[in-house]
Design a protein around this motif. Structure first.
Motif, mmCIF file in Angstrom:
data_model
loop_
_atom_site.group_PDB
_atom_site.id
_atom_site.type_symbol
_atom_site.label_atom_id
_atom_site.label_comp_id
_atom_site.label_asym_id
_atom_site.label_seq_id
_atom_site.Cartn_x
_atom_site.Cartn_y
_atom_site.Cartn_z
ATOM 1 N N SER A 1 -8.984 -4.832 -5.191
ATOM 2 C CA SER A 1 -7.609 -5.210 -4.913
ATOM 3 C C SER A 1 -6.798 -4.965 -6.140
ATOM 4 O O SER A 1 -6.991 -5.664 -7.434
ATOM 5 C CB SER A 1 -7.423 -6.696 -4.516
ATOM 6 O OG SER A 1 -6.193 -7.292 -4.296
ATOM 7 N N SER B 1 -9.073 -3.789 -0.419
ATOM 8 C CA SER B 1 -9.376 -2.732 0.119
ATOM 9 C C SER B 1 -11.238 -2.647 0.352
ATOM 10 O O SER B 1 -11.843 -3.398 -0.814
ATOM 11 C CB SER B 1 -9.151 -1.367 -0.470
ATOM 12 O OG SER B 1 -7.856 -1.256 -0.266
ATOM 13 N N LEU C 1 -3.421 -8.533 -0.088
ATOM 14 C CA LEU C 1 -4.501 -7.181 0.589
ATOM 15 C C LEU C 1 -5.867 -6.949 -0.459
ATOM 16 O O LEU C 1 -5.550 -7.040 -1.733
ATOM 17 C CB LEU C 1 -3.461 -6.208 0.542
ATOM 18 C CG LEU C 1 -2.470 -6.236 1.493
ATOM 19 C CD1 LEU C 1 -1.558 -5.015 1.414
ATOM 20 C CD2 LEU C 1 -2.494 -6.626 2.927
ATOM 21 N N PRO D 1 -8.433 0.246 4.056
ATOM 22 C CA PRO D 1 -7.317 -0.284 2.782
ATOM 23 C C PRO D 1 -6.576 -1.450 3.499
ATOM 24 O O PRO D 1 -6.603 -1.409 4.936
ATOM 25 C CB PRO D 1 -6.309 0.929 2.487
ATOM 26 C CG PRO D 1 -6.438 1.714 3.986
ATOM 27 C CD PRO D 1 -7.843 1.500 4.516
ATOM 28 N N GLY D 2 -5.923 -2.146 2.713
ATOM 29 C CA GLY D 2 -5.073 -3.180 3.361
ATOM 30 C C GLY D 2 -5.593 -4.475 4.200
ATOM 31 O O GLY D 2 -4.896 -4.832 5.134
ATOM 32 N N LEU E 1 -0.118 -4.250 4.732
ATOM 33 C CA LEU E 1 -0.044 -2.927 4.105
ATOM 34 C C LEU E 1 0.994 -2.079 4.328
ATOM 35 O O LEU E 1 1.506 -1.468 3.603
ATOM 36 C CB LEU E 1 -1.418 -2.020 4.700
ATOM 37 C CG LEU E 1 -1.648 -0.627 4.217
ATOM 38 C CD1 LEU E 1 -1.838 -0.694 2.670
ATOM 39 C CD2 LEU E 1 -2.807 -0.167 4.751
ATOM 40 N N GLU F 1 -1.575 -4.676 -4.476
ATOM 41 C CA GLU F 1 -2.371 -5.430 -3.554
ATOM 42 C C GLU F 1 -2.509 -6.760 -3.379
ATOM 43 O O GLU F 1 -2.203 -7.394 -2.401
ATOM 44 C CB GLU F 1 -3.561 -4.546 -3.215
ATOM 45 C CG GLU F 1 -3.695 -3.264 -2.674
ATOM 46 C CD GLU F 1 -5.127 -2.558 -2.564
ATOM 47 O OE1 GLU F 1 -5.205 -1.903 -1.606
ATOM 48 O OE2 GLU F 1 -5.751 -2.919 -3.681
#
Length: 163
Positions: free
Chosen positions: A112, A123, A121, A138-139, A21, A116
């Motif tokens: 995502s 969330s 990544l 998040p991330g 992130l 992301e």
């Protein structure tokens, strides 16, 4: 009679966010500030003379400042799974801690976006009956986000069954 076990059980085990992130946010910062540096330097140089092109350096200062702030913000995010609720803590100047009871969760989703996904990544978004207690982490690595979603959903169903 205190053995110290109750104190250890009350202390949540905090989990920080993975570095992806921070990398994604810093890459966006670099892209935007370098674009603004070039645009400002070219515009000022063409309109007011080459000496004014140095105004583009302002954005390099913003880049340095933003780099530090993004790192501090990223380090401030953490979450902890407790027996009855999920804690989410974030913030540098204004610290905010959200407590989401498992029994109040109505929906847990993993999202995502394209950027992301590019950085690997996802969330986790938590929805409760009261909009004020909705929360987001998040991330996360997609596998951790899915694990957390499944665990929170199972705990939410178990806690709400008695209502």
């Amino acid at each position: 009679m205190g053995t110290g076990t109750a104190d250890q059980a009350d202390t949540p085990e905090w989990v920080g966010l993975p570095g992806g992130l921070l990398s994604m946010r810093r890459l966006l910062l670099v892209g935007w500030t370098l674009s603004l540096t070039a645009a400002t330097a070219v515009a000022a140089g063409m309109l007011a003379g080459t000496a004014w092109a140095a105004l583009g350096a302002f954005w390099l200062g913003v880049l340095a400042w933003g780099w530090v702030l993004l790192g501090r913000n990223w380090r401030s995010w953490r979450y902890a799974e407790r027996a009855d609720d999920l804690l989410i803590s974030r913030g540098v100047l204004w610290r905010e801690q959200t407590v989401v009871p498992y029994g109040r969760m109505q929906l847990v989703e993993v999202t995502s976006g394209p950027l992301e996904r590019r950085f690997g990544l996802a969330s986790v978004q938590l929805h409760t009956a009261a909009a004020a207690t909705d929360a987001r982490i998040p991330g996360l690595v997609p596998a951790e986000a899915e694990r957390l979603r499944d665990r929170l959903t199972a705990l939410g169903e178990a806690r709400s069954a008695g209502l």
